[in-house]
Design an enzyme around this catalytic site. Structure first.
Site, PDB file in Angstrom:
ATOM      1  N   CYS A   1      32.650  51.907  34.618  1.00  7.87           N
ATOM      2  CA  CYS A   1      32.517  51.201  33.333  1.00  7.87           C
ATOM      3  C   CYS A   1      32.400  52.122  32.123  1.00  7.87           C
ATOM      4  CB  CYS A   1      31.297  50.284  33.384  1.00  7.87           C
ATOM      5  SG  CYS A   1      31.477  48.988  34.616  1.00  7.87           S
TER       6      CYS A   1
HETATM    7  N1  LIG Z   1      30.857  48.110  39.153  1.00  9.54           N
HETATM    8  C1  LIG Z   1      30.135  47.726  38.125  1.00  9.54           C
HETATM    9  O1  LIG Z   1      28.976  48.123  37.977  1.00  9.54           O
HETATM   10  C2  LIG Z   1      30.662  46.759  37.089  1.00  9.54           C
HETATM   11  C3  LIG Z   1      29.760  46.157  36.203  1.00  9.54           C
HETATM   12  C4  LIG Z   1      30.222  45.266  35.258  1.00  9.54           C
HETATM   13  C5  LIG Z   1      31.591  45.009  35.181  1.00  9.54           C
HETATM   14  N2  LIG Z   1      32.467  45.620  36.026  1.00  9.54           N
HETATM   15  C6  LIG Z   1      33.882  45.282  35.882  1.00  9.54           C
HETATM   16  O2  LIG Z   1      34.250  44.405  36.932  1.00  9.54           O
HETATM   17  C7  LIG Z   1      35.579  44.661  37.362  1.00  9.54           C
HETATM   18  C8  LIG Z   1      35.595  44.963  38.849  1.00  9.54           C
HETATM   19  O3  LIG Z   1      34.865  46.154  39.095  1.00  9.54           O
HETATM   20  P1  LIG Z   1      34.323  46.547  40.531  1.00  9.54           P
HETATM   21  O4  LIG Z   1      33.397  47.682  40.316  1.00  9.54           O
HETATM   22  O5  LIG Z   1      33.877  45.341  41.268  1.00  9.54           O
HETATM   23  O6  LIG Z   1      35.679  47.097  41.211  1.00  9.54           O
HETATM   24  P2  LIG Z   1      35.909  47.380  42.758  1.00  9.54           P
HETATM   25  O7  LIG Z   1      37.022  48.377  42.831  1.00  9.54           O
HETATM   26  O8  LIG Z   1      34.615  47.675  43.430  1.00  9.54           O
HETATM   27  O9  LIG Z   1      36.431  45.994  43.334  1.00  9.54           O
HETATM   28  C9  LIG Z   1      37.623  45.404  42.966  1.00  9.54           C
HETATM   29  C10 LIG Z   1      38.242  44.741  44.180  1.00  9.54           C
HETATM   30  O10 LIG Z   1      39.428  44.076  43.769  1.00  9.54           O
HETATM   31  C11 LIG Z   1      40.399  44.211  44.799  1.00  9.54           C
HETATM   32  N3  LIG Z   1      41.706  43.945  44.209  1.00  9.54           N
HETATM   33  C12 LIG Z   1      42.474  44.743  43.442  1.00  9.54           C
HETATM   34  N4  LIG Z   1      43.588  44.097  43.063  1.00  9.54           N
HETATM   35  C13 LIG Z   1      43.536  42.869  43.618  1.00  9.54           C
HETATM   36  C14 LIG Z   1      44.401  41.747  43.598  1.00  9.54           C
HETATM   37  N5  LIG Z   1      45.537  41.747  42.870  1.00  9.54           N
HETATM   38  N6  LIG Z   1      44.052  40.657  44.299  1.00  9.54           N
HETATM   39  C15 LIG Z   1      42.898  40.640  45.005  1.00  9.54           C
HETATM   40  N7  LIG Z   1      42.030  41.666  45.046  1.00  9.54           N
HETATM   41  C16 LIG Z   1      42.343  42.772  44.364  1.00  9.54           C
HETATM   42  C17 LIG Z   1      40.179  45.609  45.323  1.00  9.54           C
HETATM   43  O11 LIG Z   1      40.694  45.761  46.633  1.00  9.54           O
HETATM   44  C18 LIG Z   1      38.642  45.707  45.290  1.00  9.54           C
HETATM   45  O12 LIG Z   1      38.066  45.283  46.501  1.00  9.54           O
HETATM   46  C19 LIG Z   1      36.073  45.803  36.486  1.00  9.54           C
HETATM   47  O13 LIG Z   1      36.741  45.268  35.381  1.00  9.54           O
HETATM   48  C20 LIG Z   1      34.800  46.469  36.027  1.00  9.54           C
HETATM   49  O14 LIG Z   1      34.968  47.137  34.792  1.00  9.54           O
HETATM   50  C21 LIG Z   1      32.023  46.481  36.996  1.00  9.54           C
END
Ligand SMILES: NC(=O)c1ccc[n+]([C@@H]2O[C@H](COP(=O)([O-])OP(=O)(O)OC[C@H]3O[C@@H](n4cnc5c(N)ncnc54)[C@H](O)[C@@H]3O)[C@@H](O)[C@H]2O)c1
Length: 415
Positions: free
Chosen positions: A257
């Site tokens: 992030c």
């Molecule tokens: N990790 C954090 O602390 C956090 C906090 C707030 C917001 N976010 C936001 O949330 C979003 C997700 O982050 P995250 O950390 O969970 O990412 P992550 O990489 O842990 O998880 C994302 C998942 O999406 C899957 N994926 C990718 N493309 C896909 C598709 N087309 N169809 C289905 N699944 C698909 C991936 O395989 C993965 O399992 C981002 O935009 C991030 O900025 C993350």
């Protein structure tokens, strides 16, 4: 309710579990078959979700690779990654792929919510046209909203339930549907006037952190020159009960992030001939911090009559924050890179990160690692490590996290 979650990562999986724990049926869709298999076998791959918490959910939580399984859901929440391209521009590939898949199975009356962090306008300008390829109209035939995720991996004092949730709908009924959805699992839902407000509110939260971390890191670099203890300065300022919020210095910013999100806003701003200087300056200072840390290690070795070249340097903690195994954008990776370039013989210990493929390294046990090191650098202070013991065992320790405060030793250097 039956809820679909697209993307079962750090954000999507805790959300899926929260809905299932509240008694709702959850269909989790992911592009990674290993995650689908793990969940369907009751195995979690995220620290905050112990596998034991999956078992009681039984049939309420199912993982699938098929978009068709989303057709029967009342609501679908998208939580896919929003990283940067190699030229540091927003990479919406995952998001657009997820939307395209969803558009093929979208049903009348469904609610779609985007949670992935992104620039203001993404929901309306990028998601709506793709979802409308279904032949249905957003706001009329299906509902659409943006609701930023606020999860902080590893945090236990605030949960999905107790962290207020923002929602911004394309229309008022869209916002109401989104509010009703999140009220199933959150104590407080705050309804905003538009998706854009919700998108920008999330960026403000993260940019606020980025700017303040940059400020305290810059001050840490100045304190190094002035011979003042930055930790004592921060502790002192934090005694003020109002008008000050504590941020600790460290080896730099990491995770998916904070280092990424400001570039999303900067991109959008450029479209409007606006150059947000605070944001870019903070990014610059934070990105330079790992190089400063590598140089601090180099100086500590030099003071002990050694060069980085040929010295054995043992890094404690390589994930971007304590208690979790996420190495995305971790400053430790950059520090290791700098030290290796200088000829350092680098090894590491991290109970959460068994391997660092990009450096061809595996985590070394703590005791032998400490015993053979010329210098130990505390880069990420995971709980469960006895830092007093680290200082008394290793010949030289550099602490970038302030966990050795209170220890006075000739072989100890603190940021
Ligand atoms: N990790 C954090 O602390 C956090 C906090 C707030 C917001 N976010 C936001 O949330 C979003 C997700 O982050 P995250 O950390 O969970 O990412 P992550 O990489 O842990 O998880 C994302 C998942 O999406 C899957 N994926 C990718 N493309 C896909 C598709 N087309 N169809 C289905 N699944 C698909 C991936 O395989 C993965 O399992 C981002 O935009 C991030 O900025 C993350």
């Amino acid at each position: 309710m039956k809820i679909g979650i697209v993307g079962l990562g750090y954000v999507g999986l805790p959300l899926a579990v929260a809905f299932a724990e509240a008694g709702h049926e959850v269909i989790g869709l992911d592009a990674d078959q290993r995650k689908i298999d793990a969940l369907n076998e009751g195995r979690s791959y995220i620290e905050d979700i112990p596998s034991s918490s999956l078992e009681p959910l039984g049939e309420l939580l199912k993982a699938t690779p098929r978009h068709a399984d989303l057709a029967s859901c009342n609501a679908v929440i998208i939580c896919v990654p929003t990283p940067l391209t190699s030229s540091r521009e927003p990479d919406l590939t995952y998001l657009l792929e997820a939307a395209t898949g969803l558009s093929q199975v979208l049903q009348p009356e469904q609610l779609v919510v985007l949670e992935s962090t992104t620039y203001p306008g993404t929901t309306r300008e990028r998601l709506v046209p793709i979802l409308e390829e279904s032949g249905m109209s957003a706001g009329r035939d299906f509902h659409l909203a943006f609701s930023p995720e606020r999860i902080d991996p590893g945090r236990t004092d605030y949960t999905v339930r107790t962290t207020p949730k923002l929602v911004g709908g394309l229309t008022e009924p869209c916002a109401e549907r989104a509010r009703d959805l999140y009220e199933l699992i959150c104590d407080k839902v705050v309804v905003l006037s538009s998706p854009e407000t919700a998108e920008l509110a999330k960026l403000l939260e993260n940019i606020f952190r980025s700017v303040n971390i940059a400020l305290v890191n810059e001050l840490a670099q100045l304190c190094d020159r002035l011979g003042i203890d930055i930790w004592e300065v921060v502790d002192a300022a934090a005694t003020k009960p109002f008008g000050f919020m504590r941020f600790d210095p460290g080896p730099g910013m990491g995770g998916h992030c904070l280092p990424v999100d400001p570039f999303y806003l900067a991109f959008k701003a450029r479209e409007h001939d606006f150059y947000p200087e605070f944001i870019e300056l903070a990014g610059k200072v934070n990105q330079a911090q790992p190089a400063f840390c590598a140089e601090r290690i180099q100086r500590a070795l030099n003071d002990a009559g050694k060069a980085v070249n040929g010295s054995s340097i043992f890094i404690l903690g390589v994930s971007y924050k304590a208690g979790i195994g996420d190495i995305r954008e971790s400053p430790a990776l950059k520090i290791i890179h700098h030290l290796k370039e200088l000829g350092g013989d680098v090894s590491y210990h991290d109970p959460h990160v068994p391997k660092l493929a990009e450096h061809g390294l595996s985590s070394v046990d703590l005791a032998p690692g400490l015993a053979s090191a010329d210098l130990v650098a505390i880069v990420t202070a995971h709980p469960g490590i006895d830092y007093e013991d680290v200082v008394s065992t290793a010949p030289l320790v550099v602490d970038f996290r302030g966990v050795t405060r209170g220890i006075e030793a000739a072989n100890l250097v603190r940021l």
